[in-house]
Design an enzyme around this catalytic site. Structure first.
Site, PDB file in Angstrom:
ATOM      1  N   GLY A 137     101.648  48.010  14.084  1.00  0.00           N
ATOM      2  CA  GLY A 137     101.044  49.225  13.515  1.00  0.00           C
ATOM      3  C   GLY A 137     100.713  50.316  14.504  1.00  0.00           C
ATOM      4  O   GLY A 137     101.264  51.409  14.452  1.00  0.00           O
ATOM      5  N   GLU A 138      99.801  50.050  15.420  1.00  0.00           N
ATOM      6  CA  GLU A 138      99.328  51.126  16.290  1.00  0.00           C
ATOM      7  C   GLU A 138     100.173  51.271  17.545  1.00  0.00           C
ATOM      8  O   GLU A 138     100.307  52.371  18.080  1.00  0.00           O
ATOM      9  CB  GLU A 138      97.870  50.872  16.698  1.00  0.00           C
ATOM     10  CG  GLU A 138      96.888  51.087  15.579  1.00  0.00           C
ATOM     11  CD  GLU A 138      95.454  50.953  16.060  1.00  0.00           C
ATOM     12  OE1 GLU A 138      95.200  51.140  17.269  1.00  0.00           O
ATOM     13  OE2 GLU A 138      94.589  50.650  15.232  1.00  0.00           O
TER      14      GLU A 138
END
Lengths: 334, 160
Positions: A291-292
């Site tokens: 995700g990040e």
């Protein structure tokens, strides 16, 4: 005065989830009377695809097609406990919880099927298409639809399961300070090419070549989507976006899209994405958290490329023309 | 204050409503008529999420007064699919993974539809230009650009 070209590289290790005080997520799975399966979570799908991934994980574990699974998320009043959707933790934490809950539900489902087929539950297997078969004698079978009806209306069983995944809090060792903030790490590396106009300080990103190691890609197209969008977002953060251009001073901070630089579709660098899969030991089906981290390595890569182009280190984001010109001026006066 | 009657065609159906003077078309559509497909992002005409089509032209519904739309023909993203069949643009957006959180998507679809209505076979630069008033946080734009180009190709194949 000239347009100068530079190339920079950066690599990152990125933890999946965090561990500030224990990091739990719970999941509940139950069957409807017609043998569809409901996953209840408090985790949030904010576009990253949580519902799709949890449906895949539940379906794979129980042995039914993905479209037989309904995922209900994001009501923290009524759902089981989740620490939240952040820190790239959703797939890893909630996925492990869903596996545990789905295994328990599968066991009850097989027990009911065993009673209907008059065999031992350990002799049964699923075909992934919605049927339960006797191992070695697939002509003896029952549909999960009929198993659910039997459980609900005849045998008084709840085909359901509870899942809890907890990364316990890790305290630093007194002697060394060492601790274990995360159980698995994703990795990424970016090479960025830029052009810097040393008269105006403007940076143009020409190419962004990324390689990401994200464990098993549970849904490869959605992983690619996340990485493509993340790579662009990182370039945007490297060069344009900030609410505090003179941090910590709030003056001149953008308050709307007239003042906050948000690039449009005309500001795209040529972008390449390569995915490496090295399954994690404790992830659901080997997944980590992409995700990040997908928006991280590009930023130092651009900073390094600017250094390669014009020889100044910009250590504050975003790398604006003003910051480059000030740095070039300081460099010239030294 | 006296309410103002307003009447227009929305996605082919006649709509009539009493509104307060100064109500934006965005608020009239969402709060009065119940079409929540146009999104309120910035409410000042800078993000494009509220885009709708008025008499064939792309318009920002957050900057358009509802009372100026009397007699107009308005299209929103709600009107794109027909009888459960997705519009080629919607199909292309799905296939290209051109949406994530989805907030910009209705505005992107409206901008793309006006482009393809006027320019059935656009160049990449024309697509970029057409989408340049719409901002997106998630996708990095490239999947959206590809989706619009794909929809244009599928349209021209259907027409051929």
């Amino acid at each position: 005065m000239a347009i100068r070209r530079g190339r920079g590289v950066a690599a990152i290790n990125y933890p999946t989830g965090m561990n500030l005080g224990g990091d739990p997520t719970q999941a509940l799975v139950h069957s409807t009377p017609t043998g569809n399966f409901m996953v209840t979570l408090s985790s949030v799908d904010l576009g990253q695809g949580m519902k799709q991934i949890m449906a895949q994980i539940c379906a794979e574990t129980i042995g039914v097609p993905t479209d037989r699974v309904i995922v209900d998320t994001a009501d923290t009043d009524t759902g089981p406990h989740c620490m939240g959707t952040f820190a790239s933790r959703g797939t890893h934490r909630a996925g492990n919880a869903v596996i545990q809950a789905a295994r328990e539900a599968r066991q009850v489902m097989l027990e009911v099927a065993a009673e209907e087929l008059e065999v031992n539950a350990s002799d049964l297997e699923t075909d992934g298409q919605g049927n339960i078969l006797v191992k070695g004698a697939p002509q003896r079978s029952i549909s999960i639809f009929d198993v659910a009806l039997s459980a609900h209306f005849k045998r008084g069983r709840s085909i359901s399961g509870r899942g809890m995944f907890l990364i316990p809090r890790s305290y630093p060792e007194k002697e060394t300070g060492a601790m274990k903030p995360s159980t698995c790490y994703a990795h990424a590396c970016t090479v960025a090419e830029v052009e810097v106009d040393d008269e105006t300080g403007e940076v143009t990103v020409l190419t962004v070549r990324n390689v990401f190691e994200i464990g098993r890609a549970l849904n490869p197209k959605m992983v690619e989507q996340q990485l493509v969008g993340g790579s662009w977002m990182a370039i945007s953060h490297a060069l344009y976006e900030t609410t505090e251009p003179y941090y910590p001073d709030r003056d001149h901070g953008g308050t709307d899209f007239n003042q906050y630089l948000m690039p449009g579709p005309g500001d795209l660098a040529q972008t390449e994405i390569i995915v490496l899969e090295r399954p994690s030991a404790d992830g659901p089906f080997g997944a980590k958290g992409p995700g990040e981290m997908c928006a991280n390595p590009q930023i130092p890569a651009v900073a390094n490329a600017v250094f390669d182009a014009v020889g100044v280190r910009i250590d504050t984001l975003p790398i604006t023309p003003e910051r480059i010109l000030r740095a070039l001026k300081a460099q010239a006066s030294n | 204050m006296a309410k103002i009657p307003v009447q227009f065609m929305l996605n082919g159906a006649e709509k009539a409503e009493f509104i307060d003077s100064g109500t934006t078309l965005l608020n009239a559509l969402r709060d009065k008529i119940g079409d929540t497909s146009p999104k309120g992002g910035c409410h000042q005409g800078t993000c494009g999420a509220c885009s709708v089509i008025i008499d064939g032209e792309l318009r920002l519904s957050c900057l358009t007064l509802a009372e100026t739309c009397n007699g107009a023909a308005i299209t929103t993203t709600s009107g794109l699919s027909q009888g459960g069949v997705l519009h080629p643009l919607q199909r292309a957006f799905l296939d290209a993974f051109a949406t994530q959180c989805g907030f910009c998507t209705p505005g992107m679809l409206m901008a793309a539809k006006v482009l393809l209505d006027h320019t059935p076979d656009p160049s990449r630069d024309e697509v970029v230009e057409a989408l340049s008033g719409n901002i997106c946080r998630c996708t990095g734009y490239e999947p959206i650009i590809q989706a619009v180009l794909t929809a244009a190709r599928s349209n021209s194949q259907n027409a051929a």
